[in-house]
Design a protein around this motif. Structure first.
Motif, PDB file in Angstrom:
ATOM      1  N   ASP A 254       0.811  -1.232   0.000  1.00  0.00           N
ATOM      2  CA  ASP A 254       0.000   0.000   0.000  1.00  0.00           C
ATOM      3  C   ASP A 254       0.842   1.279   0.000  1.00  0.00           C
ATOM      4  OD1 ASP A 254       0.854   0.531   2.637  1.00  0.00           O
ATOM      5  OD2 ASP A 254      -0.990  -0.209   3.562  1.00  0.00           O
ATOM      6  N   GLY A 255       2.176   1.129  -0.069  1.00  0.00           N
ATOM      7  CA  GLY A 255       3.053   2.287  -0.193  1.00  0.00           C
ATOM      8  C   GLY A 255       3.504   2.910   1.107  1.00  0.00           C
ATOM      9  N   THR A 256       3.082   2.352   2.237  1.00  0.00           N
ATOM     10  CA  THR A 256       3.445   2.941   3.532  1.00  0.00           C
ATOM     11  C   THR A 256       4.941   2.881   3.799  1.00  0.00           C
ATOM     12  OG1 THR A 256       1.276   2.382   4.471  1.00  0.00           O
ATOM     13  CG2 THR A 256       3.055   2.840   6.025  1.00  0.00           C
ATOM     14  N   LEU A 257       5.568   1.739   3.497  1.00  0.00           N
ATOM     15  CA  LEU A 257       7.010   1.610   3.732  1.00  0.00           C
ATOM     16  C   LEU A 257       7.797   2.616   2.885  1.00  0.00           C
ATOM     17  CD1 LEU A 257       7.674  -2.241   4.009  1.00  0.00           C
ATOM     18  CD2 LEU A 257       7.169  -0.585   5.812  1.00  0.00           C
ATOM     19  N   ALA A 258       7.412   2.746   1.630  1.00  0.00           N
ATOM     20  CA  ALA A 258       8.089   3.694   0.746  1.00  0.00           C
ATOM     21  C   ALA A 258       7.922   5.127   1.242  1.00  0.00           C
ATOM     22  CB  ALA A 258       7.566   3.545  -0.676  1.00  0.00           C
ATOM     23  N   GLU A 259       6.735   5.441   1.738  1.00  0.00           N
ATOM     24  CA  GLU A 259       6.462   6.789   2.240  1.00  0.00           C
ATOM     25  C   GLU A 259       7.327   7.111   3.455  1.00  0.00           C
ATOM     26  OE1 GLU A 259       2.684   9.349   4.079  1.00  0.00           O
ATOM     27  OE2 GLU A 259       2.352   7.406   3.129  1.00  0.00           O
ATOM     28  N   ILE A 260       7.419   6.178   4.397  1.00  0.00           N
ATOM     29  CA  ILE A 260       8.254   6.389   5.588  1.00  0.00           C
ATOM     30  C   ILE A 260       9.720   6.519   5.186  1.00  0.00           C
ATOM     31  CG2 ILE A 260       9.058   5.368   7.757  1.00  0.00           C
ATOM     32  CD1 ILE A 260       6.298   4.025   7.998  1.00  0.00           C
TER      33      ILE A 260
END
Length: 271
Positions: A254-260
């Protein structure tokens, strides 16, 4: 005793019995409602107890020069994982040299502190899927051209934490090691000229360069292979590892890791 009195007495006793039964079932319902993570063997039910240093920027540190709340790359990722698992998080700030002993003693459920996966640790502990991928680097002073490869560490002095895998890499490369508590002390010794180099992961150096302009340091060499960092557990936490791996997979999708990751490093370093 009259029949009427007997009937009233029976009603009173019956009501008391119902009240007692009602009181005995309430705790069971409360216990059930607080049972998040019961299958994970947590130190505290419904709470993920996380060991982290709290002094290891940008992975685990306090804002406002140490007076603000705990934050960091690892802190935000494990918090996102706990949210996926519907668990609260309790952080236990612990010095690196004591962090594995605390895990072994059952004080924590997991270590979230950029722990690198290696063969020795895998013999004793379980790891999650990696959430950071980064090469190791040799950091030297800007004007030092005597080191351009790991072979050049032969006979040189590096500053390292004695329990880190970077200590192992430095000694395997022939370096003499000056023991330090962490990156900040290693950099201080390097800038003072008391050691020739320090070995660490590239992410730590890049963050240091971001927050310390004109540091006077540079990367002299990188490892051919990138290291992988993951959450660490004792061998009995199989169910917890599986649940966290699933959460990490969802957070990656869902892109959370990339965002962090982008928040702290300007790019995705999680794969």
């Amino acid at each position: 005793m009259s029949r009427r009195l007997i009937a009233v007495t029976a009603l009173v006793l019956g009501a008391a019995a119902l009240t007692a039964c009602s009181g005995s079932t309430a705790p069971a319902e409360t216990s059930s409602s607080q049972g998040a993570g019961d299958d994970y063997g947590l130190v505290t039910g419904g709470t993920l107890t996380v060991a982290t240093e709290g002094t290891y920027r940008p992975f685990s540190f306090h804002e406002d020069n140490g007076t603000g709340p705990l934050t960091g790359f690892d802190v935000e990722i494990i918090q996102a994982v706990a949210d996926k698992l519907d668990l609260k998080v309790e952080f236990q700030e612990t010095q690196w040299d004591a962090i594995f002993a605390g895990l072994d003693a059952g004080r924590f459920d997991v270590i979230a502190n950029q722990v690198s996966i290696n063969d020795e640790r895998e013999e004793k502990y379980l790891f999650s899927t990696p959430y950071t991928v980064s090469p190791g680097v040799i950091v030297v002073n800007q004007d030092d051209d005597s080191i351009s490869s790991f072979a050049d560490l032969e006979g040189k002095t590096t500053a390292q934490s004695l329990t880190s895998n970077w200590y192992d890499l430095a000694t395997e490369s022939g370096a003499k090691v000056e023991g330090v508590e962490g990156w900040a002390q290693a950099v201080e010794l390097l800038r003072q000229g008391r050691v020739d180099a320090t070995v660490n992961d590239k992410l730590t150096f890049l963050d240091y360069e971001t927050t310390n302009k004109d540091s006077g340091l540079k990367i002299a060499a990188e490892t051919d292979e990138a290291g992988e960092q993951a959450f660490v557990f004792t061998k009995d936490k199989t169910a917890l590892v599986e649940a966290i791996d699933k959460a990490l997979e969802e957070l990656r999708a869902d892109g959370t890791l990339a965002e962090i990751s982008d928040k702290y490093f300007g790019e995705d370093v999680t794969q």
